[in-house]
Enzyme design. Structure first.
Site, mmCIF file in Angstrom:
data_model
loop_
_atom_site.group_PDB
_atom_site.id
_atom_site.type_symbol
_atom_site.label_atom_id
_atom_site.label_comp_id
_atom_site.label_asym_id
_atom_site.label_seq_id
_atom_site.Cartn_x
_atom_site.Cartn_y
_atom_site.Cartn_z
ATOM 1 N N CYS A 183 22.740 44.607 46.551
ATOM 2 C CA CYS A 183 22.824 44.931 47.975
ATOM 3 C C CYS A 183 24.260 44.703 48.419
ATOM 4 O O CYS A 183 24.741 43.568 48.376
ATOM 5 C CB CYS A 183 21.877 44.059 48.806
ATOM 6 S SG CYS A 183 22.229 44.189 50.581
ATOM 7 N N CYS B 97 24.517 42.011 51.240
ATOM 8 C CA CYS B 97 24.333 40.629 50.760
ATOM 9 C C CYS B 97 25.417 40.266 49.750
ATOM 10 O O CYS B 97 25.671 39.095 49.525
ATOM 11 C CB CYS B 97 23.015 40.454 50.020
ATOM 12 S SG CYS B 97 21.557 40.540 51.015
ATOM 13 N N HIS C 89 18.316 42.947 54.399
ATOM 14 C CA HIS C 89 18.900 43.933 55.320
ATOM 15 C C HIS C 89 18.095 45.228 55.428
ATOM 16 O O HIS C 89 18.430 46.091 56.243
ATOM 17 C CB HIS C 89 20.328 44.269 54.880
ATOM 18 C CG HIS C 89 21.231 43.074 54.903
ATOM 19 N ND1 HIS C 89 21.496 42.318 53.787
ATOM 20 C CD2 HIS C 89 21.883 42.497 55.927
ATOM 21 C CE1 HIS C 89 22.292 41.329 54.123
ATOM 22 N NE2 HIS C 89 22.544 41.407 55.408
ATOM 23 N N LYS D 4 13.754 28.881 56.958
ATOM 24 C CA LYS D 4 14.712 29.630 57.765
ATOM 25 C C LYS D 4 14.289 31.090 57.931
ATOM 26 O O LYS D 4 14.365 31.658 59.011
ATOM 27 C CB LYS D 4 16.070 29.559 57.073
ATOM 28 C CG LYS D 4 17.178 30.157 57.889
ATOM 29 C CD LYS D 4 18.471 30.211 57.094
ATOM 30 C CE LYS D 4 19.480 31.080 57.821
ATOM 31 N NZ LYS D 4 20.320 31.825 56.930
#
Ligand code: MSP
Length: 524
Positions: free
Chosen positions: A132, A135, A152, A303
């Site tokens: 990616c 990323c 994403h 998270k």
């Protein structure tokens, strides 16, 4: 003297710590505290994992260097630890120079040796994966969401890059044999079964360097490559003991290392890491313990879900020991557990307020009301000896051995044995459940004997018996709930964290309830 070394995972520096991290750290803290109470030479390590593409990326997005990012996070994380009063002996950060030296030496040692099949442990090959660009990281096929980057949601590209590999596949047989010969190496059983499943499928070689990520240590003799974050991360457990210097004062702990980790990273600790150690010619850990996840409404706390609970909010409201108790009593260590306010309060009220707190409070109050706080310790066999023998018949011999070995009463030795056996597994929930079984009997005894109706001599005997029970139980509780158990011991007129011979006469001290009941009606 026995020794004990316990480690938590080193947590990623990309986000603030939450209850999930506190859980593992508190479990290790209980183990470390218990071993210190036993008089063992104990070392407890925790720290931060500061390398890798994710940290590189988040720092870039924040307009600062990765090192600046890590330094800021470390300040926050240390504050989290301070407030949770974690008793770690060292705190490692993987950006430290000592860790660079250790990782470098470890890589060289593994590279110089051969696998059990006689091949090179580390070789240069090509890594292929789904990349990616946002990323700046690779994903494996299974991570993708409908073919897109899971973070994403943009298309990923199949890319290849030159990479060093660790020949993990050559260790499949070695690890199978090792797990079979050492049945307690990976616990609990349900988690070990997962590792055995992976071994049955056969392990694949693992890419251990990157050329696209720059944030990490350079590969020795080939600085165009950076060491893959997981390869350097596990080595932290050696860094803290001074490796590659195996003559330093901490090296002695290596042979007794216990790694405690979440179930999602067990394979790195129970398979990859032992193979890496074998490759570097080092002894394997003593035990790898996996725990389950805290979820909120069934979803993993973390998270990515944005559902993190800050344990400090609960500690400020209900006391740190209430948080420690809830986390360890609520679920069995290898299993998942759902966090809820409701369950937290229920457990607090039943275990802490109604059982332990109530037993201590009313006994001490009566000792004052009827005897100015002075109660003779009962002579001879305690009331709890028969109860413990009936309740835990298979522990009787062990308890007697502890009693004579340490010069303790049967009741004191019973609690030491329950903690030793339970925390040796380790099985926190079971240990607490067994301790509470005896404490509940304490309340039942008090109700049955009704000291408020007894003659003074009998009443003193009743209260004395309960004080003996509270003293014996408070000792292992110092590991689980250090502040409250210490306070309880002081109320019993005893040193908080030292085991002195029991007095002939207890001089108990009155105070506020240790665990005031949470009034749920008022709250609503
Ligand atoms: N950096 C790696 C570990 C390297 S160890 C050599 C890593 N870091 S992490 O920040 O993701 O922390 C993972 C660990 O935190 C889990 O294995 C577990 O111990 C703890 N937890 C994080 N979230 C958790 C829950 N929701 N529930 C329970 N524990 C959790 O992986």
């Amino acid at each position: 003297m026995s020794r004990f070394y316990v480690t938590t995972p080193i947590y990623y520096s990309n986000a603030p710590l939450h209850l999930g991290h506190a859980y593992c750290t508190i479990a290790c803290d209980v183990l470390a505290r218990w071993h210190r109470l036993r008089g063992d030479d104990t070392f407890f390590l925790t720290g931060l994992d500061e390398h890798g593409g994710n940290i590189e990326k988040i720092a870039k997005e924040s307009g600062i260097t990765p090192q600046e990012w890590c330094d800021r996070m470390a300040v926050q994380d240390l504050e989290f630890y301070r407030e949770l009063k974690v008793s770690n002996d060292d705190f490692i950060r993987t950006t430290e120079e000592r860790h660079r030296r250790c990782t470098d030496a470890f890589w060289r040692a593994a590279r110089a040796n051969k696998t059990p099949e006689g091949r090179d442990n580390i070789y240069l090959g090509e890594y292929e994966g789904w990349y990616c660009p946002k990323c700046e990281a690779y994903f494996v096929e299974e991570d993708l969401v409908e073919g897109n980057c899971p973070v994403h949601e943009v298309p990923v590209e199949k890319l290849k890059e030159e990479s060093y590999f660790f020949r993990l596949s050559d260790y499949t047989g070695f690890l199978k044999d090792y797990l079979a010969a050492n049945p307690d190496f990976v616990v609990p059983e349900q988690r070990k079964a997962e590792m055995l499943g992976l071994l049955r499928e056969g392990l694949r070689d693992i890419s251990i360097s990157r050329t696209k990520v720059r944030w990490g240590f350079p590969v020795p003799d080939d600085p165009g490559h950076v060491i893959y974050v997981w390869f350097d991360a596990v080595i932290n457990y050696l860094t803290a003991l001074g490796y590659p210097d195996m003559t330093g004062p901490r090296w002695k702990y290596w042979e007794v290392v216990h790694h405690v980790v979440g179930k999602e990273i067990l394979r790195f600790h129970a398979l990859l890491w032992p193979a890496m150690l074998k490759a570097a010619g080092l002894p394997l850990p003593k035990k790898v313990v996996a725990h389950g996840w805290w979820t909120v409404d069934g979803k993993k706390m973390g998270k990515s879900m944005g559902n993190q609970v800050d344990p400090r909010d609960y500690a400020r409201k209900y006391g740190l020991d209430a948080v420690r108790h809830y986390l360890l009593a609520e679920v069995s260590f290898g299993s998942d557990g759902d966090f809820s306010d409701k369950r937290f309060i229920e457990r607090y009220n039943t275990d802490l307020a109604n059982v332990l707190g109530n037993l201590a409070h009313r006994t001490i109050a009566m000792a004052h009301r009827y005897s100015q706080g002075k109660i003779a310790a009962p002579k001879g066999e305690s009331r709890w000896e028969a109860f413990v023998k009936a309740e835990f018949p298979d522990r009787r011999e062990a308890i007697e051995a502890v009693a004579s070995g340490l010069g303790l009463s049967f009741t004191q030795a019973a609690f030491v044995t329950l903690a030793d056996v339970g925390l040796g597994a380790p099985e926190f929930q079971g240990t607490l459940e067994r301790i509470w079984r005896v404490l509940k009997d304490g309340n039942k005894y008090l109700d049955e004997r009704a000291p408020w109706n007894q003659e003074p001599a009998e009443r003193e005997e009743t209260l004395g018996q309960v004080l003996v029970l509270l003293e014996a139980a408070s000792w292992p509780l110092l590991a689980f709930m250090p502040e409250s158990a210490g306070r309880l011991r002081e109320r019993l007129g005893l040193p908080a964290d030292r085991r002195a011979p029991l007095p002939d006469v207890f001089t108990v001290i009155q105070g506020d309830p240790l665990f005031p009941r949470i009034d749920t009606k008022k709250k609503a």
